[in-house]
Write an enzyme that holds these catalytic residues in place. Structure first.
Site, PDB file in Angstrom:
ATOM      1  N   LYS A 100      31.424  53.448  35.110  1.00 15.33           N
ATOM      2  CA  LYS A 100      32.788  54.127  33.976  1.00 15.33           C
ATOM      3  C   LYS A 100      33.403  53.192  33.101  1.00 15.33           C
ATOM      4  CE  LYS A 100      32.621  58.742  36.330  1.00 15.33           C
ATOM      5  NZ  LYS A 100      33.062  59.794  37.127  1.00 15.33           N
ATOM      6  N   ARG A 147      34.249  41.509  54.406  1.00 15.22           N
ATOM      7  CA  ARG A 147      36.435  41.721  54.670  1.00 15.22           C
ATOM      8  C   ARG A 147      35.926  41.093  56.415  1.00 15.22           C
ATOM      9  NH1 ARG A 147      36.028  46.776  51.450  1.00 15.22           N
ATOM     10  NH2 ARG A 147      36.453  46.009  49.019  1.00 15.22           N
ATOM     11  N   GLY A 206      33.499  45.776  46.248  1.00 14.39           N
ATOM     12  CA  GLY A 206      32.655  45.824  47.200  1.00 14.39           C
ATOM     13  C   GLY A 206      31.625  45.959  47.182  1.00 14.39           C
ATOM     14  N   GLY A 211      39.708  47.237  43.440  1.00 17.40           N
ATOM     15  CA  GLY A 211      41.010  47.667  42.110  1.00 17.40           C
ATOM     16  C   GLY A 211      41.669  47.429  42.814  1.00 17.40           C
TER      17      GLY A 211
END
Length: 405
Positions: free
Chosen positions: A203, A41, A356, A379
């Protein structure tokens, strides 16, 4: 994207002598000694910083790091290790300014053209997460030009991503932000077919909306990790004591049905790699998906599944990748993710990868050059794939319209 581009301001010689505040995403992993362990990044954002310096701007850079408590500083929350790493990459000292909201100075004087400072973790500022107007106005007063080059935080309407862009004299998109938006648009708006998406993670609940959205768009939806375990449950397969969300089995079945109804597919693993405990040194056992025992944990896809998925990926036209398909940090359970990574690198498809863990996997297996576009956001990447409007991008586009009029 329809925002003012920082590169255009530089080309038009509008940056020299100006105070430029650049919001970047330097939320990078560190080891116990505070050394940056993956600087993907950081390196991605350096072109914007270097261009601003070369254009003669006085440059301030800020980022979030972790999830600190606003107004409460701890050593773990500091950008000091990041500032050192940036300095090493640029070959210059990068001073870190701790208290900066009410004004930025270096050795008691304003920052000069060609100088660079880093402003301490912006999430420490009280009011950051609530996009406080007072804080936003103070940030805006620090600069002549605000540049958002932090795609990874573009889905959050916070003071340093959204509020400051409302009130800065001029607000624009950095080259990394603009590039990431363009790459995702290219992947989803008019993709070369087949379009294959890989969505993996622990999840289903955190990625349910993206799974539902993609199920209406993609030709193959590859699921991995805990998400795949939930889909295996939905397919009537045993998963032992593996991580899964039994309450979301019906939603998983609905995604499978939605795909099948239009001739698309969610490949379910036919073999898996199991262990009796979640540990790097746990013995790994390859089993048919139908043979998982009650005390087994599924920690990776098996070689047969990996080979089948690799074949799908190598013949794809467009690939979107978010998340490793196994516990790739443990070598014994990394082979599925490695097979996926190498297949993507080998494919002639336009490929875009984000998140990530995905970046860490790409780095671990050394396939950076084989991925068409590496997106720094997690996200934000998922929300844009889903078709949502990201607030930090929307405000830049709105400011561009205001400037045009």
């Amino acid at each position: 994207m329809n925002a003012i581009l920082f590169t255009d301001l530089i080309a038009d010689r509008q940056v020299a002598g100006k105070r430029v505040l650049i919001r970047v995403d330097f939320n990078v992993p560190q080891d116990a000694d505070g050394r940056v362990t993956d600087d993907t990044r950081i390196r991605a954002a350096l072109p914007c910083i270097e261009a601003a310096l070369q254009a003669g701007a006085a440059v301030m850079v800020t980022s979030h790091l972790g999830r600190p408590t606003e107004g409460r500083m701890t050593p773990e929350d500091s950008l000091a290790p990041v500032a050192r790493h940036v300095g090493e990459l640029l070959g210059r000292v990068v001073p870190l300014i701790r208290d900066w909201v009410d004004g930025v100075s270096l050795d008691g004087r304003p920052i000069a053209s060609g100088e660079l400072v880093m402003l301490e973790n912006c999430r420490l500022n009280v009011g950051e997460s609530k996009n406080d107007e007072g804080l936003s106005r103070k940030m805006a007063a620090l600069c002549d030009i605000f540049v958002n080059d932090a795609f990874g935080a573009a889905h959050r309407a916070q003071a340093s991503t959204h509020g400051v862009a409302r009130f800065a004299p001029l607000a624009c998109a950095g080259p990394l932000l603009a590039g990431e938006v363009d790459a995702i648009t290219k992947a989803m708006a008019q993709p070369q077919r087949p379009l294959v998406a890989i969505v993996a993670g622990s999840k289903v609940s955190t990625k349910l909306t993206i799974l539902e959205s993609l199920s209406a768009k993609v030709d193959r939806l590859i699921v991995g990790g805990g998400i795949a375990n939930t889909f295996m449950l939905a397919a009537g397969l045993p998963i032992g004591k593996s991580l899964a969300e039994a309450a979301l089995v019906d939603q998983a079945r609905a995604v499978i049905a939605s795909m099948r109804a239009r001739g698309a597919d969610v490949p379910i693993p036919v073999d898996v790699v199991t262990a009796k405990s979640f540990a790097a040194d746990a013995p790994a056992t390859i089993k048919a998906a139908t043979d998982v025992a009650a005390d087994d944990m599924i920690l990776d896809i098996g070689p047969q599944t990996a080979a089948a998925l690799a074949q799908l990926l190598e013949s794809a036209g467009t690939i979107v990748w978010n998340g490793p398909v196994g516990v790739f940090e443990f070598d014994a359970f990394s082979h599925g993710t490695e097979a996926i990574a190498r297949a993507i690198a080998k494919s002639n498809a336009f490929s875009i990868a984000g998140g990530g863990d995905t970046l860490a996997a790409i780095s671990k297996f050394g396939v950076e050059s084989g991925v068409s576009y590496i997106c720094t956001g997690g996200g934000a990447f998922l929300e844009m794939l889903e078709g949502r409007v990201l607030p930090a991008i929307e405000v830049l586009e709105r400011r561009a319209l205001e400037t045009a009029h």
